[in-house]
Structure formats: structure tokens, C-alpha cells
Motif scaffolding. Structure first.
Motif, PDB file in Angstrom:
ATOM      1  N   GLU A 188      -6.291  -6.468  -3.850  1.00 41.81           N
ATOM      2  CA  GLU A 188      -5.360  -5.540  -4.508  1.00 41.81           C
ATOM      3  C   GLU A 188      -3.930  -6.065  -4.465  1.00 41.81           C
TER       4      GLU A 188
ATOM      5  N   ARG B  73      -2.932  -9.188  -4.008  1.00 42.50           N
ATOM      6  CA  ARG B  73      -2.835 -10.399  -4.828  1.00 42.50           C
ATOM      7  C   ARG B  73      -2.674 -10.038  -6.299  1.00 42.50           C
ATOM      8  N   LYS B  74      -3.422  -9.034  -6.753  1.00 48.98           N
ATOM      9  CA  LYS B  74      -3.340  -8.592  -8.147  1.00 48.98           C
ATOM     10  C   LYS B  74      -1.943  -8.061  -8.450  1.00 48.98           C
TER      11      LYS B  74
ATOM     12  N   THR C  45       0.347 -11.167  -8.826  1.00 50.27           N
ATOM     13  CA  THR C  45       0.154 -11.916 -10.077  1.00 50.27           C
ATOM     14  C   THR C  45       0.621 -11.100 -11.292  1.00 50.27           C
ATOM     15  N   ASP C  46       0.489  -9.780 -11.219  1.00 52.83           N
ATOM     16  CA  ASP C  46       1.011  -8.932 -12.294  1.00 52.83           C
ATOM     17  C   ASP C  46       2.531  -9.060 -12.373  1.00 52.83           C
TER      18      ASP C  46
END
Length: 271
Positions: free
Chosen positions: A147, A149-150, A153-154
Motif C-alpha cells: 500500500e 509503495r503504491k 509511485t502514485d
């Protein structure tokens, strides 16, 4: 988004195209799985040549995507969508053809389900890790790390940064800052090759990596970097936050946090 799928315990390199909303698979991997050929590259080459004589150009239903090879480096390789693979399979006499077609349909359906309801993907990941023998405590940390990491990257995407090389460079900066090792050096320490590094971190390593990535995201939102160079500085700062925590923990415990011990090793010991 690149990924590894399993068909009958054999790895299938794949890539999810978000715009087209479909999977692309390495044709060579498909050939190897269906034929058990010792040289799937040669088999694919001869197959294209044979079909071309019949007036069928199989290369037109493929696209070149960079995928990681056994040496850890990424090379351009022929990939095809589910529709293209169904055509390619017609040219491969194999008793595995029908099971493979069903597998393709299942993989595509699962991905679309996950897009509609992300919790489905989380539940599948949970079951996957349980089957591999990971502890529930470790799994909770791992899912949280996905979560975080996402979210990072977002944030990078919103800054116009490019997936692939730029994301990899920034990740290396973060990892090096807190662990004093690049991602590659970290994997070598743990005796990994193609395995996922985070899947082989201890609970403490995962927590510190999450702190580094969460800090990078928060700092980025606060300082508003304008380009890749400024984002590199932010990545360094985010990693340094976790480095401070690591040094303090090591001083209190007298133990190294980053070690050669991997989840892979621990699971093998359990078995």
C-alpha cells in the motif's frame, strides 16, 4: 506493470497494460511451457519462419517489451496479448493447450475483478503468502508495504516521472540511504536472484523500508519537487529518515538490522 504468473508451477513473465486493460505475456515463456523445449527461443524462431511460408506473419500479433531475463537484466522480448496467444497456440501441438487457454482466461478475469474491487487482490495476495508459509504478522507488514509503495509511485507519477528507469533509480537512492546498499547489493547479500527483495525482508527491514518510502512521499508532497533531479534529493531525504531509526535501533539492541537472513531461508528451514 510487470509481473510473474505461474502456470503449473512454471514462471510466465507478464505485463499489464493499463491503457489497454489487458495482459501481455512473454511468447518464449509460453512456448517453453507448452512444448518443454530445451531451446524455446529457437522453437519460436522456427515456428515464425514456418508459419510465414504459409502466409501467416506471427510477428504482427506481438510487441517488444523489456522483461527480466535469468541474468537479472532486462531485454526486449516478443510479447502477445491473450488474443494473440490464442492464435499462436494454434500452431503449437501440445496436450497443455486447452488447460493453458483456461488459465489465460482466469488470469484476465482475476485482474479485471481486482480493478473493480482492490480488496480481491489483497485477499489473493494474503492467501498466496499463507500458502508459502509466511507468518500472519509478516504478511500484515508485507501487505502494508504494498500500500505504501503504491502511494509513493502514485506521487512520482503525479510529478511526471517515468516508470522503469527513473522509478528504479529513485528506489535505489531510498534503499541505499537507509540500508547502505543498493537494491542489487541487498539482493546479493540475501542470496537472491529473481526473487522479490521485499518478500525476503524481515519484519524490521520491511518496517524501515516502509518508513523510508512513506517519508519520501510525505516530503515530496511538502517540498513540491519540479523535476527528476529534485526528486532524487527528496528520495535521499526520505531514506535518511529511516536510516536514523535504523542506527538508533542497532545502538539499543547491538544487532544489525540488514542481514543475509531472508524469508526464503527461514521458510526452507521450516520445511
Amino acid at each position: 506493470m510487470s509481473d510473474i504468473k505461474l502456470f503449473e508451477d512454471k514462471k510466465m513473465r507478464s505485463h499489464w497494460d493499463e491503457k489497454e486493460e489487458q495482459w501481455y505475456f512473454s511468447v518464449i515463456d509460453v512456448v517453453q511451457v507448452l512444448t518443454d523445449s530445451l531451446d524455446p527461443k529457437d522453437y519460436w524462431y522456427r515456428m515464425k519462419k514456418r508459419e510465414k511460408l504459409s502466409g501467416i506473419e506471427l510477428s504482427t500479433i506481438c510487441r517488444q517489451l523489456k522483461m527480466e531475463a535469468t541474468d537479472g537484466k532486462k531485454y526486449a522480448t516478443d510479447c502477445s496479448s491473450t488474443e494473440g496467444l490464442l492464435r499462436i497456440i494454434q500452431s503449437i501441438p501440445s496436450p497443455k493447450a486447452e488447460p493453458f487457454k483456461l488459465w489465460l482466461a482466469k488470469v484476465g478475469s482475476e485482474r479485471l475483478d481486482e480493478m473493480q474491487d482492490p480488496e480481491i487482490g489483497i485477499d489473493r495476495a494474503l492467501q498466496h503468502y499463507l500458502q508459502l508459509g509466511y507468518s500472519e504478522n509478516w504478511i500484515n507488514q508485507r501487505l502494508k508495504s504494498i500500500e505504501i509503495r503504491k502511494e509513493l509511485t502514485d506521487e512520482w507519477k503525479s510529478r511526471g516521472l517515468k516508470e522503469g528507469t527513473q522509478f528504479a533509480i529513485l528506489t535505489d537512492i531510498i534503499t541505499k540511504a537507509w540500508s547502505e546498499k543498493t537494491t542489487k547489493e541487498y539482493k546479493i547479500l540475501k542470496g537472491l536472484k529473481k526473487e522479490n527483495l521485499r518478500d525476503n525482508m524481515s519484519n524490521t527491514e520491511l518496517i524501515l523500508n516502509m518508513l523510508a518510502e512513506a517519508s519520501t512521499k510525505d516530503i515530496s508532497q511538502a517540498v513540491d519537487p519540479k523535476n527528476f533531479e529534485e526528486s532524487q534529493k527528496v528520495a535521499q531525504q526520505g531514506g535518511n529518515v529511516a536510516k536514523v531509526a535504523l542506527k538508533e535501533l542497532e545502538a539499543k539492541t547491538g544487532k544489525k538490522v540488514v542481514t543475509s537472513i531472508s524469508a526464503k531461508t527461514l521458510l526452507s528451514t521450516k520445511k
